[in-house]
Design a protein around this motif. Structure first.
Motif, PDB file in Angstrom:
ATOM      1  N   PHE A 178       0.832  -1.205   0.000  1.00  0.00           N
ATOM      2  CA  PHE A 178       0.000   0.000   0.000  1.00  0.00           C
ATOM      3  C   PHE A 178       0.862   1.248   0.000  1.00  0.00           C
ATOM      4  N   TYR A 179       0.195   2.367  -0.253  1.00  0.00           N
ATOM      5  CA  TYR A 179       0.764   3.716  -0.166  1.00  0.00           C
ATOM      6  C   TYR A 179      -0.159   4.530   0.713  1.00  0.00           C
ATOM      7  N   PHE A 180       0.406   5.384   1.568  1.00  0.00           N
ATOM      8  CA  PHE A 180      -0.436   6.380   2.225  1.00  0.00           C
ATOM      9  C   PHE A 180       0.307   7.701   2.311  1.00  0.00           C
ATOM     10  N   ARG A 181      -0.470   8.766   2.450  1.00  0.00           N
ATOM     11  CA  ARG A 181       0.091  10.106   2.620  1.00  0.00           C
ATOM     12  C   ARG A 181      -0.620  10.813   3.755  1.00  0.00           C
ATOM     13  N   ILE A 182       0.159  11.378   4.668  1.00  0.00           N
ATOM     14  CA  ILE A 182      -0.334  12.263   5.728  1.00  0.00           C
ATOM     15  C   ILE A 182       0.138  13.659   5.350  1.00  0.00           C
ATOM     16  N   GLN A 183      -0.798  14.598   5.266  1.00  0.00           N
ATOM     17  CA  GLN A 183      -0.444  15.924   4.760  1.00  0.00           C
ATOM     18  C   GLN A 183      -1.179  17.005   5.532  1.00  0.00           C
ATOM     19  N   SER A 184      -0.421  17.984   5.991  1.00  0.00           N
ATOM     20  CA  SER A 184      -0.989  19.139   6.682  1.00  0.00           C
ATOM     21  C   SER A 184      -0.149  20.355   6.319  1.00  0.00           C
ATOM     22  N   PRO A 185      -0.477  21.532   6.848  1.00  0.00           N
ATOM     23  CA  PRO A 185       0.378  22.694   6.568  1.00  0.00           C
ATOM     24  C   PRO A 185       1.807  22.536   7.073  1.00  0.00           C
ATOM     25  N   VAL A 186       2.043  21.636   8.051  1.00  0.00           N
ATOM     26  CA  VAL A 186       3.373  21.567   8.659  1.00  0.00           C
ATOM     27  C   VAL A 186       4.096  20.248   8.434  1.00  0.00           C
ATOM     28  N   VAL A 187       3.473  19.290   7.765  1.00  0.00           N
ATOM     29  CA  VAL A 187       4.173  18.029   7.511  1.00  0.00           C
ATOM     30  C   VAL A 187       3.596  17.361   6.268  1.00  0.00           C
ATOM     31  N   LEU A 188       4.471  16.686   5.537  1.00  0.00           N
ATOM     32  CA  LEU A 188       4.080  15.826   4.420  1.00  0.00           C
ATOM     33  C   LEU A 188       4.832  14.516   4.592  1.00  0.00           C
ATOM     34  N   ILE A 189       4.081  13.433   4.754  1.00  0.00           N
ATOM     35  CA  ILE A 189       4.656  12.100   4.963  1.00  0.00           C
ATOM     36  C   ILE A 189       4.104  11.182   3.887  1.00  0.00           C
ATOM     37  N   GLU A 190       4.994  10.468   3.218  1.00  0.00           N
ATOM     38  CA  GLU A 190       4.575   9.457   2.258  1.00  0.00           C
ATOM     39  C   GLU A 190       5.271   8.137   2.588  1.00  0.00           C
ATOM     40  N   TYR A 191       4.504   7.066   2.459  1.00  0.00           N
ATOM     41  CA  TYR A 191       4.984   5.717   2.788  1.00  0.00           C
ATOM     42  C   TYR A 191       4.474   4.784   1.703  1.00  0.00           C
ATOM     43  N   GLU A 192       5.361   3.919   1.200  1.00  0.00           N
ATOM     44  CA  GLU A 192       4.940   3.102   0.065  1.00  0.00           C
ATOM     45  C   GLU A 192       5.752   1.826  -0.042  1.00  0.00           C
ATOM     46  N   HIS A 193       5.066   0.760  -0.449  1.00  0.00           N
ATOM     47  CA  HIS A 193       5.724  -0.489  -0.821  1.00  0.00           C
ATOM     48  C   HIS A 193       5.919  -0.497  -2.329  1.00  0.00           C
ATOM     49  N   HIS A 194       7.124  -0.886  -2.773  1.00  0.00           N
ATOM     50  CA  HIS A 194       7.505  -0.770  -4.172  1.00  0.00           C
ATOM     51  C   HIS A 194       7.696  -2.121  -4.839  1.00  0.00           C
ATOM     52  N   ALA A 195       7.659  -2.066  -6.166  1.00  0.00           N
ATOM     53  CA  ALA A 195       8.094  -3.214  -6.962  1.00  0.00           C
ATOM     54  C   ALA A 195       9.607  -3.349  -6.857  1.00  0.00           C
ATOM     55  N   GLY A 196      10.129  -4.438  -7.375  1.00  0.00           N
ATOM     56  CA  GLY A 196      11.550  -4.689  -7.269  1.00  0.00           C
ATOM     57  C   GLY A 196      12.380  -3.805  -8.185  1.00  0.00           C
TER      58      GLY A 196
END
Length: 416
Positions: A354-372
C-alpha cells in the motif's frame, strides 16, 4: 503468508545486473546512460536540479506564512558543533573544499535516493579514510536521536546487504553515500549537513537550539537482513503496523473515502500519477516546489482514538529528531490535526502492499511499498519500502527558519 524476498533474487547472469561485480558506481551510471529510459530520467532530474530555485511544497501553490516561529527546542547544538569541528580536523585541504558549501548552496537540493551516482558533491564515504567516515558518523550521531541514528544506520547496512546479494558492492555498500557541510558550525548562526545516496537522504539545519531535519528519505530493499553481521535488522515494521491499525479503526464511511484506490496498481489510477523511480510518491527528489493537493479525508472528522493514532503514526516519521526538537515538531503536527488529511492507495490485508500520505500545513509524509529494482518482483511487495518526510510551506532545509532569523530568503541556488 508473507512473501519472502529470497524468492525474487536475480541470477548473476540476468541482463539487469550482469557484470555488476566488475563495476564501480561511476561505471554503473555510464551503463545506464546507454538506455533511453534511464538517460531521459537522469537528464530530467539533473535539469530540475540545475534550473530551479527553492520555494517549498504547498497544497495549492500558495505559501502560508507564520507557521515556523523561532523558538528554543533544546537541540543538541553544542555537541553537533564539537562533532563538526572534529570532522573538519580530519579533512585535508582538498576534502575541505569538496565538503564545505555556503548556506544558500544549490547542493542542499542535490539529494537522490536511487543507487545511480549522478550528483557528485561532497565526500563520498566509500572513498575516504575510516577516520573521516567515523567522524561523519559521529556528527550524525550527535545530531539525531538514538532511534533515528539506528534507523539511518540500518538503512545503510541494508544497502550493503543488497549490494552483496546482487554481487555489486562497488555500486551499493555501507558507505556509498555523499556527505556535505553547509556554512560554519555555530551554536548561534544557521548551519547544517546532508547525507545522500541509495535509500538514505537526510538534511539537517540547526539555528541556535532549533532544528529542522527534512527532507528525509529512508528506504530499504529488502527491509530485513537475514544473514551476516547485521542479521536480524528489520526496518519499517512499526509504521506499517500503526498505519493498518489506523485504517481498520476508522468508521466505515470514513475509511471508504480515505482509500482512493483499493490496489496499488489499480487500473483506475489516472495516467501520470506514477512517477518514474518514485512510483506513487509525489514529494520525492527534485520535487521541492510541487503543489500537492490534499486527498482523502481530513482528520477533523476522525473519532478521537483515530486522531490519536494518526499522531502516533506521524511521530514515527520524525523520530530521527533528538528529544527536544522531536517534541516541538510533534506538538506542531498535533496543533494542525484539524487541517491534516489522510489518503490511502492499495490493500489493507496484513501482506497487502500500500501507499499512504499524511499531509498538513506543517508536515508531508509518504509511505509506500515498491516493486523490485534489484529484486525481480514486478508488483509492489512489502519487503521494499520507501518513505519521505517533508516540511511544507518553505521550511524544508530549514529555509523558513533562516528567513525568520536573518530576514533573507534562501533560494538554494549558489554554486558553492
Amino acid at each position: 503468508m508473507p512473501e519472502n524476498f529470497r524468492d525474487y533474487l536475480m541470477s548473476p547472469d540476468t541482463e539487469k545486473i550482469a557484470g555488476i561485480k566488475d563495476l564501480d558506481a561511476y561505471q554503473w551510471v555510464d551503463r545506464h546512460l546507454q538506455y533511453d529510459t534511464f538517460r531521459g530520467a537522469i537528464e530530467a532530474w539533473t535539469g530540475l536540479f540545475a534550473d530551479t530555485s527553492f520555494r517549498g511544497i504547498t497544497s495549492d501553490g500558495t505559501l502560508r506564512e507564520g507557521l515556523y516561529p523561532r523558538r528554543s527546542e533544546a537541540a543538541p547544538t553544542a555537541a553537533m558543533v564539537a562533532a563538526a569541528q572534529h570532522l573538519l580536523g580530519t579533512l585535508d585541504d582538498e576534502q575541505q573544499h569538496a565538503a564545505r558549501h555556503s548556506l544558500n548552496s544549490r547542493v542542499w537540493r542535490a539529494w537522490m535516493n536511487p543507487e545511480l551516482y549522478v550528483n557528485r558533491f561532497g565526500l563520498r564515504l566509500d572513498e575516504v579514510s575510516p577516520e573521516v567516515r567515523d567522524a561523519v558518523l559521529e556528527l550524525m550521531r550527535a545530531s539525531l536521536s538514538d532511534a533515528g541514528f539506528a534507523k539511518v544506520r540500518g538503512c545503510m547496512w541494508t544497502n550493503d546487504f543488497l549490494g552483496r546479494l546482487v554481487g555489486g558492492p562497488g555500486v551499493m555498500n555501507e558507505f556509498s553515500y555523499n556527505f556535505n557541510l553547509f556554512a560554519e558550525p555555530s551554536e548561534t548562526a544557521p548551519w547544517g549537513w546532508s547525507l545522500y545516496g541509495h535509500h538514505v537522504c537526510v538534511n539537517v539545519m540547526v539555528i541556535g537550539t532549533q532544528m529542522v531535519a527534512s527532507p528525509v528519505f529512508l528506504g530499504a530493499e529488502p527491509n530485513a537482513i537475514d544473514e551476516g553481521p547485521h542479521a536480524g535488522t528489520r526496518l519499517f515494521g512499526e509504521p506499517d503496523r500503526l498505519a493498518l491499525n489506523l485504517l481498520h479503526g476508522l468508521p466505515d464511511s470514513i475509511r471508504e473515502a480515505v482509500v482512493l484506490y483499493p490496489d496499488k496498481r489499480d487500473p483506475a489510477i489516472p495516467p501520470g500519477r506514477e512517477v518514474f523511480g518514485d512510483e506513487l510518491h509525489l514529494g520525492g527528489m527534485f520535487q521541492d516546489n510541487r503543489a500537492i493537493p490534499y486527498e482523502g479525508v481530513c482528520a477533523v472528522s476522525f473519532p478521537p482514538y483515530s486522531r490519536d493514532l494518526l499522531s502516533r503514526l506521524a511521530g514515527t516519521f520524525i523520530e530521527h529528531l533528538p528529544p527536544g526538537p522531536y517534541h516541538a515538531r510533534l506538538n506542531d503536527i498535533r496543533a494542525h490535526l484539524d487541517e491534516t488529511w489522510l489518503c490511502w492507495i492499495g490493500g489493507s490485508g496484513p501482506d497487502s502492499p500500500f501507499y499512504f500520505r499524511i499531509q498538513s500545513p506543517v508536515v508531508l509524509i509518504e509511505y509506500e511499498h515498491h516493486a523490485g529494482i534489484m529484486l525481480t518482483n514486478e508488483h509492489p511487495a512489502k519487503f521494499h519500502t520507501h518513505t519521505i518526510t517533508r516540511t511544507p510551506h518553505g521550511n524544508d532545509y530549514g529555509a523558513a527558519l533562516v528567513a525568520e532569523e536573518t530576514g533573507h530568503q534562501l533560494t538554494l541556488t549558489d554554486e558553492a
